[in-house]
Design an enzyme around this catalytic site. Structure first.
Site, short mmCIF file in Angstrom:
data_model
loop_
_atom_site.label_atom_id
_atom_site.label_comp_id
_atom_site.label_asym_id
_atom_site.label_seq_id
_atom_site.Cartn_x
_atom_site.Cartn_y
_atom_site.Cartn_z
N LYS A 51 38.52 -8.63 -17.27
CA LYS A 51 39.13 -9.85 -17.79
C LYS A 51 38.21 -11.06 -17.63
O LYS A 51 38.00 -11.83 -18.57
CB LYS A 51 40.46 -10.10 -17.06
CG LYS A 51 41.30 -11.22 -17.65
CD LYS A 51 42.66 -11.31 -16.96
CE LYS A 51 43.46 -10.05 -17.17
NZ LYS A 51 44.78 -10.09 -16.49
N ARG A 121 45.43 -14.40 -11.86
CA ARG A 121 45.53 -13.05 -12.42
C ARG A 121 44.49 -12.13 -11.81
O ARG A 121 43.36 -12.54 -11.54
CB ARG A 121 45.31 -13.07 -13.94
CG ARG A 121 46.31 -13.88 -14.74
CD ARG A 121 45.84 -13.97 -16.19
NE ARG A 121 46.74 -14.76 -17.02
CZ ARG A 121 47.67 -14.25 -17.83
NH1 ARG A 121 47.82 -12.95 -17.89
NH2 ARG A 121 48.43 -15.03 -18.55
N GLY A 130 48.80 -3.18 -16.19
CA GLY A 130 50.06 -3.42 -15.49
C GLY A 130 50.10 -2.97 -14.05
O GLY A 130 51.13 -3.09 -13.39
N MET A 132 48.23 -4.05 -11.39
CA MET A 132 48.04 -5.08 -10.36
C MET A 132 48.84 -6.32 -10.74
O MET A 132 49.70 -6.26 -11.61
CB MET A 132 46.56 -5.33 -10.16
CG MET A 132 45.86 -4.06 -9.66
SD MET A 132 44.23 -4.30 -8.96
CE MET A 132 43.40 -5.23 -10.20
N ARG A 373 40.07 -7.17 -24.67
CA ARG A 373 39.51 -5.96 -24.05
C ARG A 373 39.52 -4.85 -25.09
O ARG A 373 40.24 -4.91 -26.09
CB ARG A 373 40.35 -5.53 -22.84
CG ARG A 373 41.81 -5.25 -23.15
CD ARG A 373 42.61 -5.03 -21.90
NE ARG A 373 44.04 -4.93 -22.18
CZ ARG A 373 44.99 -4.94 -21.26
NH1 ARG A 373 44.68 -5.02 -19.99
NH2 ARG A 373 46.27 -4.85 -21.59
N HIS A 489 54.66 -2.58 -21.09
CA HIS A 489 54.07 -1.77 -20.02
C HIS A 489 54.25 -0.28 -20.32
O HIS A 489 53.30 0.52 -20.22
CB HIS A 489 54.74 -2.13 -18.69
CG HIS A 489 54.35 -1.24 -17.56
ND1 HIS A 489 55.08 -0.10 -17.21
CD2 HIS A 489 53.30 -1.28 -16.70
CE1 HIS A 489 54.49 0.49 -16.19
NE2 HIS A 489 53.42 -0.20 -15.86
N ARG A 595 36.00 37.64 -17.05
CA ARG A 595 36.37 38.19 -15.74
C ARG A 595 37.12 39.49 -15.97
O ARG A 595 38.33 39.50 -16.22
CB ARG A 595 37.23 37.17 -14.99
CG ARG A 595 36.46 35.91 -14.62
CD ARG A 595 37.34 34.71 -14.43
NE ARG A 595 37.88 34.26 -15.70
CZ ARG A 595 38.29 33.01 -15.95
NH1 ARG A 595 38.20 32.10 -15.01
NH2 ARG A 595 38.79 32.68 -17.12
N SER A 797 23.73 32.67 -13.73
CA SER A 797 24.91 31.87 -14.03
C SER A 797 25.51 31.40 -12.72
O SER A 797 25.89 32.23 -11.89
CB SER A 797 25.94 32.69 -14.82
OG SER A 797 27.07 31.90 -15.12
N GLY A 799 28.13 30.30 -10.30
CA GLY A 799 29.57 30.30 -10.10
C GLY A 799 29.92 29.21 -9.12
O GLY A 799 30.00 29.43 -7.90
N CYS A 864 29.34 28.63 -14.86
CA CYS A 864 30.60 29.14 -15.39
C CYS A 864 31.78 28.86 -14.47
O CYS A 864 32.83 29.48 -14.60
CB CYS A 864 30.50 30.64 -15.66
SG CYS A 864 30.14 31.64 -14.20
N TYR A 884 23.25 26.03 -20.45
CA TYR A 884 24.61 26.01 -20.99
C TYR A 884 25.62 25.78 -19.87
O TYR A 884 25.33 25.96 -18.68
CB TYR A 884 24.94 27.31 -21.73
CG TYR A 884 25.04 28.54 -20.85
CD1 TYR A 884 26.23 28.90 -20.23
CD2 TYR A 884 23.93 29.37 -20.65
CE1 TYR A 884 26.34 30.04 -19.44
CE2 TYR A 884 24.01 30.50 -19.85
CZ TYR A 884 25.21 30.83 -19.24
OH TYR A 884 25.30 31.94 -18.46
#
Length: 911
Positions: A51, A121, A130, A132, A373, A489, A595, A797, A799, A864, A884
Site C-alpha cells: 500500500k 492503515r 482484510g 490486518m 494494487r 471481504h 510405483r 532420480s 527420491g 520424483c 526433469y
C-alpha cells in the site's frame, strides 16, 4: 517477547537486505508521499509495504492522493526489538511528519476548531486482504467533533464519523468485541424503524455514541481516550501488532508465506465519502476480476466510508451497470467523477502493466485515490487478462508468465454445477467467486472447523464475513453471505482461496442463535444441505451433481507458452492407466515414477501377492509370481501404450513385504479362509516379517537381493510388454529404476541379473529391448558415493521424500505431531516435505549431481518426490541443472509454469 508469530533478526533483516529494489535511504523509518514531498516509489514494496509503495508511486505520477507518510517495515522490526514499544525519538519524528501535514493542509491535529483527521492503515509487503487492521477518522474527541461539525456545517456527518472511529478504535486497539456495538446499532435502527445507517440523525449518533462508550468501559474496564496523540500512539502499536493477529497468521500459513517481513503503517489525511449525497466511496477494477472482460468493474456507496464497502455492511451499487437499472450507477449519478476515474484506471493499468484493484473516495464531487494494487482475479479471468495484455502490447510473453501464481492453476479444476441435473433455486445473489460447492449449512467458524475435521463438507453462511471468519472460510467448501458486494471481504478472500462464493444475497434471513436460515418461505437449519453456484449466484436446495470443468483455450495457450521458455522437463508420477491419461492430457513429457507396489494392492491381486510372500518354498513362490506376471505385463503394456514415445520409469518393488499382509485378527481369519491356510501359520509369518523400523528395513534393493525372483518377474513383464508394442510399430520408452541403493555393489549385482533377464527376453522374442537401468537416490550415503554409483547407473532420480526423512532423521508419517510447532517457532521456514530443505537435502543433491556427472558427463538426472510439484523447489532444481521433475498428474500444469518461471528468473538474475 511472548509468543510472536515471527522472530525478528535485529542485527540483519534478510527480507530488506535481499530486496535489490530498495533505494539508498534504508536508514530512514518514515517516508512521505503527497504533492509537496514523496520519498518512495513502487520498487520499495519490501520496505513500505504494498500500500505504501503504491501510494508513493501514485503521488509521483501526480494522481489525486491524500498526503501522508508511511512508517516502514524496518520500524516494525524495531518496534518488536523494543518490546513492542515506540522509542521517543520515533514519536518525535512522527510529530514532525504530522506538522508537515498540518502546514500542507492548513489544519491542526487536536484543534477543536479546524481539526486534522487521519487514517491509520496496515500495509504488508504481501497481499493479505482484510487480514490486518485499519482505523479511520483518528483525531476525533468530544471537542474536535464539534469543530468538525461547525467547519462543514454538517453535524450528522461529524457524529457519524466519530461513532465510526469509536467502533474501529475500540475493536483494533482496545480489544472490544465489535459485534456487541454493531448489535446495539442494529437494535437502535429497528427501534427507530430505520433501514439504513444514512437515516440516523446527529442526535441519533450522539445517543448511539453514549451507549458505545458505556459499553466499552463495561467490557474493557477502560475509558475511551480523548487525547488524539494517545490515540495515535496506541493505534500505531495496534497496527504493528496486527501482523501477528491470529487471522493474519492463519492466512499467511494458508498462502505458504513464512518470511518475517512485518507490516508498514500508513498515516494519511482523511477524505470523506460520508459528507452527503455528493460524496461516495468504492472499489473499482480496471477489468472484470471474475471473467477477465475488458471493462471497468466495481461498486460504490453514496454517503459512506470505505470500510462500508469492503466489510459488506451495506450492499453497494454498480459503478457501471450493463444489466439494466443504469440510472443508479456511478456513470449516471456522478458523470464527471466517473469519467475522471475511468481515465485514471487506464493510466494505472498501463503503468503497472496489469489489472488494478483501486480504492477511491469522492468528497463533494472531488475524486481521491486511496490505494491501488494488482487485482486478485479468478483463475479463468487471470488467463484471459494475461493474453489480452500480451496482445495489447502491455506485457511481453516472459513478463506475462511471471505474473501468474502457479498454484492458481489448481482453481481451474474446481467442479461446476451440472446443468443437466434438476435444480430447485432457492434464491440468487452476486456471483463473487466461481465454481460449485455442496455442503451442510453452518453459521459460525467453530462449527465449520468441527464438521470439516469429521470429514464433512460445509457451506459457511453469514450475514457478512469479517477477517475473524478466516478459519471457517478455510474449512468450508463455499461461502454464502446475505450482505456485501463483489469487492467485500468474503468475495476477495474466497477468490484468493479459489472457493465458490455468493454475496449480497438479500433474501437470506439468518438466525444464528437458533441456527436457522429462512429464504422466502423455506426454513433451513444447521446441517441441511445446499449447493451454491459461484458462477451464477444461484443458491440451490439439496445436493446438485457437479462436473469437472473443461479446460479452455487460454489454459492450453499458457501451457504452450510455458514450454517455450522452460528448460526442465516435467514428467508425472503415475501408477495406473487413468493417472497416465491425465498426465498426458496435462502435457507431461513422460512418467518419472511408476510405483509398482500400488499395482499389487488391488482387491483381485492382494491375496496373490500375500500367497507369494507367505510361500513356504520357492516353487510356491514362483507359482504366485507367475499369476502376478500376467497382471504386471498388462499394467506395463497399458502405461507404455498410453505414453507412446515418452519415457516411463518403472520403479521395481520398494516397500517391505509386511505392508501387504493383514494386521488384525479379523483380516487374518479372512485370509485363512481364502488361502485355506491355518490362522496360526499366517500369524507366525506375519510376526516374522514385522519390522521395528520398516522405512530403514528389508525393502527396496535389499528385498531384491534376498528374493531376486520378484525383480526378475517384473523385468520379464516389462520386457515382454515393450517387445509386443514394438512389434505393433509403437514407440515404447521404458526405464527401470532400482530403489534404496546404498552401495554401488548392490546396484551392480541387481543390474547384472536384470540385464541377463532382458537379454533372455531379447533372444526369445528376437528383438532388441533397450531399457536403461538407473537408481533412486534417497539416502545420504548414496549422495556421497554418487561417483561410484554412477558407474553402474544410466540415470539418477532423486527420491526427495525419503531423502528428506533420512537426512533430517524425521519420519514423514509422524512429523505432523510437531512440525507445526517448528514452523510457528521459525525453526523451520516451511514444511521440509512440501518445499525442499535447500541447505541440507539440497546440498546433498548438489553434491550427488556434481560427483555423478564427473563420472558420466551426460548422466540424466531428475527428481520424483513430492517436491517436484512445488514452485519454490522447482526453482532450486532448475538452478542446480536437473533434467526433469516428476510430480502428481494434477500438479503437472503447476510444474510446467513453474519451470518456465524458473528459467525466466534465472535469466534475469544472470542478465
Amino acid at each position: 517477547m511472548s509468543d510472536l508469530s515471527f522472530n525478528v533478526n535485529t542485527s540483519k533483516d534478510p527480507s530488506l537486505e535481499n530486496n535489490k529494489m530498495i533505494n539508498k535511504e534504508t536508514h530512514k523509518y518514515i517516508y512521505h508521499f503527497g504533492k509537496n514531498q514523496t520519498d518512495g516509489d513502487a520498487s520499495m514494496k519490501q520496505l513500505l509495504g504494498s500500500k505504501g509503495s503504491n501510494l508513493a508511486e501514485m503521488s509521483r505520477l501526480g494522481l489525486p492522493v491524500p498526503p501522508g507518510f508511511t512508517l516502514s517495515t524496518k520500524l516494525c522490526h524495531l518496534f518488536y526489538k523494543e518490546n513492542q514499544n515506540l522509542p521517543e525519538s520515533i514519536k518525535n519524528s512522527i510529530k514532525k511528519s504530522i506538522e508537515s501535514l498540518e502546514i500542507e493542509l492548513g489544519k491542526k491535529f487536536n484543534d477543536p476548531n479546524n481539526p486534522l483527521l487521519i487514517s491509520v492503515r496496515s500495509g504488508a509487503p504481501i497481499s493479505m486482504p482484510g487480514m490486518m487492521d485499519t482505523i479511520l477518522n483518528l483525531g476525533l474527541n468530544e471537542k474536535t467533533v464539534e469543530g468538525l461539525s461547525q467547519l462543514f456545517q454538517n453535524p450528522r456527518f461529524a457524529w457519524d464519523s466519530y461513532r465510526r472511529f469509536i467502533q474501529m478504535y475500540s475493536d483494533v486497539v482496545m480489544g472490544m468485541n465489535s459485534s456487541l456495538l454493531e448489535t446495539h446499532l442494529e437494535d437502535y435502527k429497528n427501534q427507530k424503524n430505520y433501514t439504513s445507517d444514512t437515516q440516523l440523525t446527529a442526535t441519533d449518533w450522539k445517543n448511539v455514541i453514549t451507549y458505545f462508550k458505556e459499553s466499552i468501559l463495561q467490557c474493557t474496564g477502560k475509558v475511551f481516550p480523548e487525547d488524539p496523540w494517545n490515540q495515535l500512539w496506541e493505534s500505531i502499536k495496534a497496527i504493528f501488532n496486527s501482523w501477528n493477529n491470529p487471522r493474519a497468521v492463519i492466512y499467511r500459513k494458508m498462502q505458504g508465506e513464512t518470511s518475517c517481513l512485518g507490516t508498514a503503517v500508513n498515516i494519511q489525511s482523511m477524505v470523506f465519502g460520508n459528507r452527503g449525497n455528493d460524496c461516495a466511496t468504492g472499489v473499482i477494477f480496471t477489468r472484470n476480476p471474475s471473467t477477465g472482460e475488458k471493462s471497468i468493474f466495481g461498486e460504490f456507496l453514496i454517503n459512506a466510508q470505505g470500510e462500508d464497502v469492503v466489510a459488506g455492511i451495506r450492499t453497494p451499487q454498480m459503478i457501471l451497470n450493463t444489466n439494466g437499472n443504469s440510472e443508479k450507477d456511478l456513470k449516471n449519478l456522478m458523470p464527471n467523477s466517473f469519467d475522471e476515474l475511468s481515465n485514471l484506471c487506464n493510466k494505472l493499468e498501463k503503468h503497472y502493466k496489469y489489472v488494478q484493484d483501486i480504492e477511491f473516495t469522492i468528497e463533494k464531487n472531488k475524486l481521491w485515490l486511496l490505494q491501488t494494487r494488482n487485482a486478485k482475479c479468478s483463475s479463468i479471468a487471470q488467463l484471459k487478462i494475461i493474453f489480452d495484455l500480451i496482445e495489447e502490447g502491455l506485457l511481453t510473453e516472459k513478463e506475462a508468465l511471471t505474473k501468474i501464481d502457479p498454484f492458481s492453476l489448481n482453481k481451474l479444476l474446481h467442479p461446476s454445477i451440472d446443468e443437466k441435473d434438476k435444480k430447485v433455486i432457492l434464491t440468487k445473489g452476486l456471483p463473487a467467486s466461481p465454481g460449485g460447492a455442496i455442503g451442510k449449512i453452518v453459521f459460525n467458524n467453530q462449527r465449520a472447523v468441527e464438521l470439516q475435521k469429521q470429514g464433512l463438507s460445509v457451506i459457511l453462511v453469514r450475514t457478512e464475513t469479517s477477517p475473524e471468519d478466516i478459519n471457517g472460510m478455510i474449512s468450508s467448501q463455499g461461502i454464502l453471505t446475505a450482505r456485501g458486494g463483489m469487492t467485500s471481504h468474503a468475495a476477495v478472500v474466497a477468490r484468493s482461496m479459489g472457493k465458490p462464493c455468493i454475496v449480497g444475497c438479500g433474501s437470506l434471513h439468518i438466525n444464528e442463535i437458533n441456527k436457522e436460515l429462512k429464504i422466502k418461505d423455506k426454513l433451513l437449519r444447521e446441517g441441511d444441505e445446499i449447493t451454491i453456484d459461484g458462477s451464477t449466484g444461484e443458491v440451490l436446495l439439496g445436493v446438485i451433481q457437479t462436473k469437472t470443468p473443461k479446460l479452455d483455450e487460454n489454459f492450453f495457450k499458457l501451457m504452450k507458452l510455458s514450454d517455450k521458455y522452460t528448460k526442465l522437463e516435467v514428467r508425472a508420477n503415475a501408477d495406473t492407466s487413468s493417472d497416465a491419461k491425465k498426465a498426458k492430457e496435462f502435457g507431461a513429457t513422460g512418467i518419472g515414477l511408476c510405483r509398482t507396489e500400488h499395482m499389487f494392492f488391488a482387491s483381485n491381486r492382494i491375496n496373490i501377492m500375500r500367497k507369494m510372500i507367505l510361500a513356504d518354498n520357492s516353487d510356491e513362490r514362483q507359482e504366485a509370481l507367475n499369476e502376478l506376471f500376467v497382471m504386471q505385463k498388462k499394467d506395463f503394456h497399458e502405461l507404455l501404450d498410453i505414453m507412446d514415445g515418452c519415457p516411463v520409469t518403472i520403479r521395481l518393488l520398494d516397500p517391505p513385504l509386511h505392508e501387504f499382509l493383514p494386521c488384525t485378527k479379523e483380516d487374518i481369519k479372512k485370509l485363512s479362509e481364502n488361502l485355506h491356510w491355518s490362522e496360526d501359520k499366517i500369524s507366525t509369518k506375519v510376526n516374522l516379517l514385522k519390522e521395528s523400523n520398516p522405512m530403514l528395513g528389508h525393502r527396496g534393493c535389499r528385498l531384491a537381493i534376498t528374493f531376486p525372483e520378484i525383480y526378475l518377474m517384473q523385468t520379464k513383464a516389462l520386457s515382454e510388454a515393450y517387445a509386443e508394442l514394438k512389434l505393433q510399430n509403437k514407440n515404447p520408452q521404458a526405464e527401470i529404476m532400482i530403489p534404496l541403493v546404498s552401495f554401488s555393489k548392490e546396484l551392480k549385482f541387481l543390474r547384472k541379473i536384470i540385464k541377463e533377464q532382458i537379454q533372455n527376453r531379447e533372444e526369445k522374442l528376437k528383438t532388441k529391448i533397450p531399457i536403461p537401468i538407473g537408481t533412486m537416490i534417497e539416502l545420504p550415503r548414496t549422495c556421497l558415493q554418487a561417483n561410484a554409483i554412477a558407474e553402474e547407473a544410466d540415470f539418477f532420480s532423486f527420491g526427495t521424500n525419503d531423502l528428506t526423512q533420512t537426512t533430517l532423521g524425521i519420519s514423514r508419517d509422524d512429523a505432523g505431531k510437531f512440525l507445526s510447532s517448528y514452523i510457528n517457532q521459525k525453526l523451520f521456514s516451511k514444511d521440509p516435505f512440501s518445499s525442499v530443505d535447500k541447505e541440507g537435502v539440497g546440498e546433498l543433491i548438489k553434491l550427488a549431481i556434481n560427483r555423478g556427472r564427473l563420472k558420466k558427463a551426460n548422466l540424466k538426472m531428475g527428481i520424483c518426490g513430492e517436491h517436484g510439484g512445488d514452485p519454490e523447489s522447482i526453482q532450486f532444481f532448475h538452478d542446480i541443472n536437473l533434467d526433469y521433475v516428476s510430480c502428481s498428474p494434477y500438479r503437472v500444469p503447476i510444474a510446467r509454469l513453474s519451470a518456465a518461471q524458473s528459467a525466466i528468473n534465472k535469466e534475469r538474475e544472470e542478465g
